[in-house]
Design an enzyme around this catalytic site. Structure first.
Site, PDB file in Angstrom:
ATOM      1  NE  ARG A  47       0.322   1.207   3.489  1.00 50.29           N
ATOM      2  CZ  ARG A  47       1.299   2.059   3.696  1.00 50.29           C
ATOM      3  NH1 ARG A  47       2.545   1.664   3.644  1.00 50.29           N
ATOM      4  NH2 ARG A  47       1.061   3.322   3.959  1.00 50.29           N
ATOM      5  N   GLY A  48       0.283   2.374  -0.271  1.00 49.49           N
ATOM      6  CA  GLY A  48       1.049   3.587  -0.506  1.00 49.49           C
ATOM      7  C   GLY A  48       1.157   3.803  -1.999  1.00 49.49           C
ATOM      8  CB  ALA A  49       0.176   6.644  -4.171  1.00 43.72           C
ATOM      9  NE  ARG A  91      -6.244   0.372  -2.014  1.00 45.39           N
ATOM     10  CZ  ARG A  91      -5.740   0.946  -0.914  1.00 45.39           C
ATOM     11  NH1 ARG A  91      -4.471   0.783  -0.606  1.00 45.39           N
ATOM     12  NH2 ARG A  91      -6.488   1.695  -0.149  1.00 45.39           N
ATOM     13  CD  GLN A 199      -3.350   2.503   6.877  1.00 49.56           C
ATOM     14  OE1 GLN A 199      -3.958   2.830   7.903  1.00 49.56           O
ATOM     15  NE2 GLN A 199      -3.939   2.482   5.699  1.00 49.56           N
ATOM     16  CG  ASP A 240      -3.040   7.334  -1.488  1.00 50.80           C
ATOM     17  OD1 ASP A 240      -2.708   6.178  -1.767  1.00 50.80           O
ATOM     18  OD2 ASP A 240      -2.933   7.804  -0.346  1.00 50.80           O
ATOM     19  CG  ASN A 250      -2.705  11.169   2.732  1.00 51.84           C
ATOM     20  OD1 ASN A 250      -2.056  10.356   2.077  1.00 51.84           O
ATOM     21  ND2 ASN A 250      -2.445  11.395   4.013  1.00 51.84           N
ATOM     22  CE  LYS A 251      -5.153   5.043   3.895  1.00 50.71           C
ATOM     23  NZ  LYS A 251      -5.933   4.115   3.028  1.00 50.71           N
TER      24      LYS A 251
END
Length: 349
Positions: A47-49, A91, A199, A240, A250-251
């Protein structure tokens, strides 16, 4: 700095660190098809763009090798179509995923000679470039952070994980924090736990602890209190997807921290590579927001914490309006008070 094989090519397979098991277990998984890589992205093994973009690129390469093992396809674009589709749909919010696929896809219609090898070289180039861009944006971001207050080190708050675990290495937001330590000598970090996938607690605190940072873990709802007490000097997060006007997805929870930072006069920095900026998306209103399964909210590692039958709303991201962003930090430089005009002038090639 600790180096993680977040998504790499090893012995003809895509090797990923299963981040769902951190911090209690370090386990690596290997994938031999685009379908396997796509499922790993969807299930948040990676995960993480930027890391998702790297994984997707390697997913294209491994699919080509898989197909070549059964005989060279008559049409590479046709043979790869299903694998590309699965990867694109893994995603929807992280724009780096589509960016990486768009970079590799033209090769499918070109010279078929040694195509799998050429796809792999391009995927490796994406990974190498990401590490370099993270280091460049780290230096640019650290240069605009406020000087440490008298009597204590600079204290930075971050949300989610935008570090080496979310990139090919070094990190975006955590890259700025790492570069800040090089500039100021000592930096303390407040990491929000980042519900519901944790996270910050599972990944950021663990990653920074391993690199010798002093890390304080807080719940997401404690950031306003910490800011009001003067404990936070700057907030640095990743992204992201960033729209053409500077709105940043973002998250989930990032927007609230940005509002609180503005209320308390604290700089709010968004760090991301150029590949995360989507000039085709005018504003944050057009950014697709992924919704995750309900059990991520109702359960914690298999243990139910919510009442049976309760309804759940679980968006994975929110959008912070550009007006709340003090500066957007990229490998090409910093855009202060980003808007559509400044973004295009500073970053559009």
């Amino acid at each position: 700095m600790t180096v993680f094989d977040v998504a790499v090519w090893k012995d003809g397979k895509v090797r990923m660190l299963d981040q769902r098991l951190l911090p209690t277990e370090e386990r690596y998984l290997e994938f031999t098809s685009a379908a396997g890589v796509a499922e790993a992205i969807r299930a948040m093994v990676v995960r993480g763009a930027p890391a998702i973009g790297c994984a997707a690129a390697f997913g294209v390469a491994v699919e080509a090798f898989r197909l070549a093992d059964s005989g060279t396809p008559a049409s590479w674009p046709e043979a790869m179509a299903e694998g590309m589709r699965l990867l694109r749909q893994a995603r929807p919010t992280a724009v780096n995923l589509g960016w990486a696929l768009d970079r590799l896809e033209p090769l499918l219609a070109g010279d078929p000679v040694d195509l799998p090898q050429r796809l792999l070289r391009e995927a490796e180039a994406i990974r190498t470039e990401d590490i370099a861009s993270c280091r460049a944006m780290g230096k640019a971001g650290a240069a605009i952070l406020p000087a440490p207050p008298s009597g204590r080190p600079l204290t930075i708050m971050t949300h989610c994980n935008a570090g080496a675990l979310a990139t090919a290495g070094y990190g975006t937001a955590l890259g700025v924090i790492r570069a800040a330590r090089e500039r100021f000598g000592e930096v303390r970090v407040f990491a929000t736990e980042t519900r519901p996938f944790w996270q910050g607690a599972r990944l950021t605190a663990w990653e920074l602890e391993r690199d010798g940072f002093e890390v304080t873990l807080i719940t997401d709802s404690m950031s306003g209190h910490a800011m009001s007490r003067g404990l936070i000097d700057a907030v640095v997060v990743g992204a992201d997807r960033v729209a053409a006007n500077g709105d940043a997805a973002n998250k989930i929870g990032t927007y609230g921290h940005a509002v609180l930072a503005r209320r308390h006069g604290i700089p709010f920095l968004v760090a991301c590579p150029l590949s995360t900026i989507d000039f085709k998306t005018p504003t944050g209103l057009e950014i697709p927001i992924e919704e995750r399964p309900a059990d991520e909210v109702t359960h914690v590692r298999g243990l139910r914490i919510a009442a049976e039958g309760v309804k759940v709303f679980n968006p994975a991201f929110d959008v912070t309006p550009a007006e709340l962003v003090t500066a957007l930090v990229t490998e090409r430089g910093v855009v202060h008070a980003p808007d559509a005009i400044r973004m295009r002038a500073a970053l559009k090639a």
